[in-house]
Enzyme design. Structure first.
Site, PDB file in Angstrom:
ATOM      1  N   ARG A  59      17.884  -5.554  -2.106  1.00  0.00           N
ATOM      2  CA  ARG A  59      18.720  -6.568  -1.451  1.00  0.00           C
ATOM      3  C   ARG A  59      19.509  -7.435  -2.427  1.00  0.00           C
ATOM      4  O   ARG A  59      20.611  -7.863  -2.145  1.00  0.00           O
ATOM      5  CB  ARG A  59      17.814  -7.486  -0.631  1.00  0.00           C
ATOM      6  CG  ARG A  59      17.914  -7.245   0.852  1.00  0.00           C
ATOM      7  CD  ARG A  59      17.272  -8.380   1.590  1.00  0.00           C
ATOM      8  NE  ARG A  59      16.048  -8.793   0.918  1.00  0.00           N
ATOM      9  CZ  ARG A  59      14.834  -8.639   1.421  1.00  0.00           C
ATOM     10  NH1 ARG A  59      14.675  -8.089   2.585  1.00  0.00           N
ATOM     11  NH2 ARG A  59      13.769  -9.041   0.777  1.00  0.00           N
ATOM     12  N   ASP A 195       0.042   9.894  -5.384  1.00  0.00           N
ATOM     13  CA  ASP A 195      -1.250   9.208  -5.455  1.00  0.00           C
ATOM     14  C   ASP A 195      -1.507   9.139  -6.952  1.00  0.00           C
ATOM     15  O   ASP A 195      -1.812  10.146  -7.587  1.00  0.00           O
ATOM     16  CB  ASP A 195      -2.331  10.040  -4.762  1.00  0.00           C
ATOM     17  CG  ASP A 195      -3.683   9.358  -4.832  1.00  0.00           C
ATOM     18  OD1 ASP A 195      -3.998   8.778  -5.892  1.00  0.00           O
ATOM     19  OD2 ASP A 195      -4.438   9.394  -3.845  1.00  0.00           O
ATOM     20  N   HIS A 196      -1.361   7.949  -7.535  1.00  0.00           N
ATOM     21  CA  HIS A 196      -1.303   7.900  -8.998  1.00  0.00           C
ATOM     22  C   HIS A 196      -2.608   8.338  -9.672  1.00  0.00           C
ATOM     23  O   HIS A 196      -2.614   8.681 -10.846  1.00  0.00           O
ATOM     24  CB  HIS A 196      -0.829   6.528  -9.505  1.00  0.00           C
ATOM     25  CG  HIS A 196      -1.877   5.463  -9.505  1.00  0.00           C
ATOM     26  ND1 HIS A 196      -2.194   4.741  -8.396  1.00  0.00           N
ATOM     27  CD2 HIS A 196      -2.675   4.999 -10.481  1.00  0.00           C
ATOM     28  CE1 HIS A 196      -3.145   3.878  -8.700  1.00  0.00           C
ATOM     29  NE2 HIS A 196      -3.457   4.006  -9.963  1.00  0.00           N
ATOM     30  N   LYS A 200      -3.743  10.779 -13.582  1.00  0.00           N
ATOM     31  CA  LYS A 200      -4.599  10.347 -14.696  1.00  0.00           C
ATOM     32  C   LYS A 200      -5.106  11.581 -15.443  1.00  0.00           C
ATOM     33  O   LYS A 200      -5.604  12.523 -14.827  1.00  0.00           O
ATOM     34  CB  LYS A 200      -5.783   9.528 -14.162  1.00  0.00           C
ATOM     35  CG  LYS A 200      -5.366   8.155 -13.616  1.00  0.00           C
ATOM     36  CD  LYS A 200      -6.580   7.344 -13.196  1.00  0.00           C
ATOM     37  CE  LYS A 200      -6.183   6.103 -12.416  1.00  0.00           C
ATOM     38  NZ  LYS A 200      -5.758   4.978 -13.223  1.00  0.00           N
ATOM     39  N   GLU A 234     -13.581  -2.445  -9.478  1.00  0.00           N
ATOM     40  CA  GLU A 234     -12.561  -3.284 -10.109  1.00  0.00           C
ATOM     41  C   GLU A 234     -13.097  -4.703 -10.235  1.00  0.00           C
ATOM     42  O   GLU A 234     -13.790  -5.182  -9.330  1.00  0.00           O
ATOM     43  CB  GLU A 234     -11.287  -3.310  -9.257  1.00  0.00           C
ATOM     44  CG  GLU A 234     -10.618  -1.963  -9.132  1.00  0.00           C
ATOM     45  CD  GLU A 234      -9.304  -2.072  -8.384  1.00  0.00           C
ATOM     46  OE1 GLU A 234      -8.263  -2.143  -9.036  1.00  0.00           O
ATOM     47  OE2 GLU A 234      -9.335  -2.103  -7.145  1.00  0.00           O
ATOM     48  N   ASP A 253      -6.802   1.374   1.069  1.00  0.00           N
ATOM     49  CA  ASP A 253      -6.217   1.153  -0.256  1.00  0.00           C
ATOM     50  C   ASP A 253      -6.766   2.147  -1.287  1.00  0.00           C
ATOM     51  O   ASP A 253      -6.041   2.609  -2.157  1.00  0.00           O
ATOM     52  CB  ASP A 253      -6.524  -0.288  -0.701  1.00  0.00           C
ATOM     53  CG  ASP A 253      -5.733  -0.695  -1.936  1.00  0.00           C
ATOM     54  OD1 ASP A 253      -4.562  -0.286  -2.038  1.00  0.00           O
ATOM     55  OD2 ASP A 253      -6.284  -1.410  -2.799  1.00  0.00           O
ATOM     56  N   HIS A 258      -7.191   7.633  -3.184  1.00  0.00           N
ATOM     57  CA  HIS A 258      -7.684   7.890  -4.542  1.00  0.00           C
ATOM     58  C   HIS A 258      -9.067   8.572  -4.547  1.00  0.00           C
ATOM     59  O   HIS A 258      -9.290   9.561  -5.231  1.00  0.00           O
ATOM     60  CB  HIS A 258      -7.782   6.593  -5.345  1.00  0.00           C
ATOM     61  CG  HIS A 258      -6.488   5.835  -5.446  1.00  0.00           C
ATOM     62  ND1 HIS A 258      -5.263   6.454  -5.438  1.00  0.00           N
ATOM     63  CD2 HIS A 258      -6.228   4.511  -5.569  1.00  0.00           C
ATOM     64  CE1 HIS A 258      -4.305   5.533  -5.546  1.00  0.00           C
ATOM     65  NE2 HIS A 258      -4.870   4.350  -5.620  1.00  0.00           N
ATOM     66  N   LYS A 354     -13.515  -4.663  -4.966  1.00  0.00           N
ATOM     67  CA  LYS A 354     -12.829  -5.626  -5.835  1.00  0.00           C
ATOM     68  C   LYS A 354     -13.821  -6.723  -6.170  1.00  0.00           C
ATOM     69  O   LYS A 354     -14.775  -6.962  -5.437  1.00  0.00           O
ATOM     70  CB  LYS A 354     -11.633  -6.229  -5.097  1.00  0.00           C
ATOM     71  CG  LYS A 354     -10.601  -5.182  -4.696  1.00  0.00           C
ATOM     72  CD  LYS A 354      -9.220  -5.552  -5.171  1.00  0.00           C
ATOM     73  CE  LYS A 354      -8.177  -4.548  -4.740  1.00  0.00           C
ATOM     74  NZ  LYS A 354      -7.576  -3.828  -5.872  1.00  0.00           N
TER      75      LYS A 354
END
Ligand code: BG6
Length: 503
Positions: A59, A195-196, A200, A234, A253, A258, A354
């Site tokens: 934007r 999917d990162h 890896k 995490e 998430d 993952h 988390k």
């Protein structure tokens, strides 16, 4: 003096053909934190094609110069290698900005015109990869814009690709709807779902470890393995992403994507080749064999105030963008069963959260105990079962735990570790997942991208939980920030006479 620390590493990578990368959401969090720093590192590694350009779309009304300055700031903060004046000067020339809203036809007309100009100036040969780094609600309008403007159309010798960020929908029906939407403008061969975790090095190495070595595969099954634990822990909280997280929770998430993808690498059958479709077929079959998760096999948790990395940490409900009475889970522990010959009766325990004590992702394969111990109880008192740990991050490596005789005149057994560490075995630091995946997508190699069948399977696996949590309500167990999660998670394993590892 050569200021490029990466010039000589990863020489074996194939440089992709010419192309332009367009990032929708080019000023967003992901673009500034991961995507542009990844492109900068690829540039340092001399892995970007000679004909290359990047165009950010969003934007904001900004000039190329303003966009470049902003990206330099982000790269200085987030790139894994320092930004130097000499390298940045060359790299920033490749960055461009197109301002406009995603629903305006004009945005796509301007984008098409700029791609033409830039293509001529930079020699990108008409190849374009569109990266949708935007919330899923914006996917349909962008896909339509690309379709209607003709930007999505491939012609002989000219590719057009769409890279889509997770989450792919929020349940099975919405994922199917999103897929149909994407296919209005793009063919399946043009679509790359990111999917990162699949980018890896340590996740990719699971396949090499299993299928390039003769000694592990014969014992990689229910006859020798007692159970598997997959942990994605995490120490961070939701980091200012409260609004996003309220809609995602740990299930959408991390678990649905993952964790289930990592599980598919551990559980899959050997593919006949490393061809993208062969590998994805086997990963899809592994997921198709997973039993759906039942609420009775899952524990939900949410962090309350506590301490994290030595500092006071607020509870989830006090995070910005989070409803004061939120029941969204920041922790999940689950027991998952796979119904096939290799894994029948062998639980896969999954755990993610988390604000746990540390950042660690690992896969632990726990083997069965020996059928008979020819030692006295006193000698073997400290002997624990064999465990093979694939450390995905940090301290990337692999360790094997086994019993050894303590040096002395009597027999005393203690558990010891045999350890492989990436950083000591290989001199090059592993690349960031986004570097690997951007490069793969530019080359058109889909091996490390989930196919829609795998995405559907993973929504199927978590579906009963979503249904039951919405229908029956009942909040998550609270756990203190900095602890290893709710006690109910320990009870989940205690039911099976097992316990969680403390990584
Ligand atoms: C993202 C999640 O996909 O993965 C984040 O949205 C999470 O909540 C992150 O923190 C973890 O990625 P990594 O690579 O740091 O393990």
């Amino acid at each position: 003096m050569d200021t490029n620390p990466l010039r000589d590493t990863f020489r074996m990578h194939r440089v992709p053909g010419p192309c332009a990368v367009v990032i929708f959401g080019g000023l967003g969090d992901l673009a500034g934190r991961k995507l542009v720093p990844a492109l900068y590192n690829l540039y340092l590694r001399r892995l970007l094609p000679a004909g290359f350009a990047m165009v950010g779309v969003g934007r904001r009304d900004a000039t190329d110069t303003e966009y470049r300055a902003e990206m330099r700031e982000r790269c200085a903060r987030f790139s894994r290698t320092p930004v130097t004046d000499a390298e940045w000067e060359g790299f920033e020339e490749l960055l461009h900005w197109v301002g406009g809203t995603f629903d305006a036809t004009e945005t796509y007309t301007t984008l098409a015109r700029r791609l033409e100009e830039i293509g001529v100036a930079r020699g990108t040969a008409g190849n374009v990869m569109f990266y949708l780094s935007v919330p899923p609600s914006q996917f349909p309008v962008i896909v339509d814009g690309l379709g209607d403007s003709g930007l999505a159309r491939e012609e002989p010798g000219r590719f057009r690709r769409a890279v889509i960020e997770k989450p792919f929908g929020h349940d099975l029906p919405s994922s199917a709807a999103l897929d149909a939407e994407v296919h209005r403008a793009f063919k399946e061969s043009q679509v790359f779902r990111i999917d990162h975790y699949l980018g890896k090095e340590t996740v990719q190495n699971i396949l090499v470890f299993r299928f390039a070595n003769g000694i592990f595969e014969p014992v990689w099954n229910r006859n020798f393995i007692d159970h598997v634990q997959i942990t994605v822990s995490e120490s961070i909280g939701v980091e200012g992403r409260g609004k996003f997280y309220e809609e995602a929770g740990a299930l959408r998430d991390i678990v649905q994507n993952h964790m289930l993808q990592v599980l598919s690498f551990v559980a899959m059958e050997p593919p006949s080749s490393f061809d993208a479709e062969a590998v994805r077929d086997e990963r899809g079959k592994a997921l198709a064999s997973c039993r759906p998760l039942l609420p009775s096999d899952v524990v939900r948790g949410q962090y309350s105030a506590g301490f994290s990395d030595g500092d006071a940490a607020k509870g989830y409900r006090n995070e910005d963008g989070v409803a004061p009475g939120s029941d969204v889970e920041t922790y999940i522990a689950a027991r998952l069963m796979i119904d096939n010959w290799r894994w029948a009766d062998t639980p896969f325990y999954l755990r993610t959260g988390k604000r746990l004590p540390k950042r660690v992702t690992e896969v632990a394969i726990q083997f069965k105990r020996v059928p008979h111990l020819p030692f006295s109880y006193a000698a073997a008192e400290q002997l624990e079962p064999n465990v093979l740990v694939l450390r995905i991050q940090p301290n990337e490596g692999i360790s094997l735990r086994f019993g050894a005789k303590v040096p002395s005149e009597r027999v005393q057994i203690r558990t010891v570790n045999m350890d492989f560490q990436y950083d000591t075995a290989f001199s090059a630091a592993p690349a960031e997942a986004y570097e690997t995946l951007l490069l793969d997508a530019m080359r058109g190699d889909g091996t490390n991208f989930p196919r829609q069948d795998a995405v559907n399977q993973s929504w199927r696996i978590v579906e009963p939980l979503q249904e039951s949590w919405t229908r029956l309500g009942g909040g998550p167990h609270l756990y203190e920030a900095g602890s290893w999660g709710p006690e109910a998670a320990d009870e989940l394993l205690a039911r099976d006479r097992r316990r969680w590892r403390r990584p």
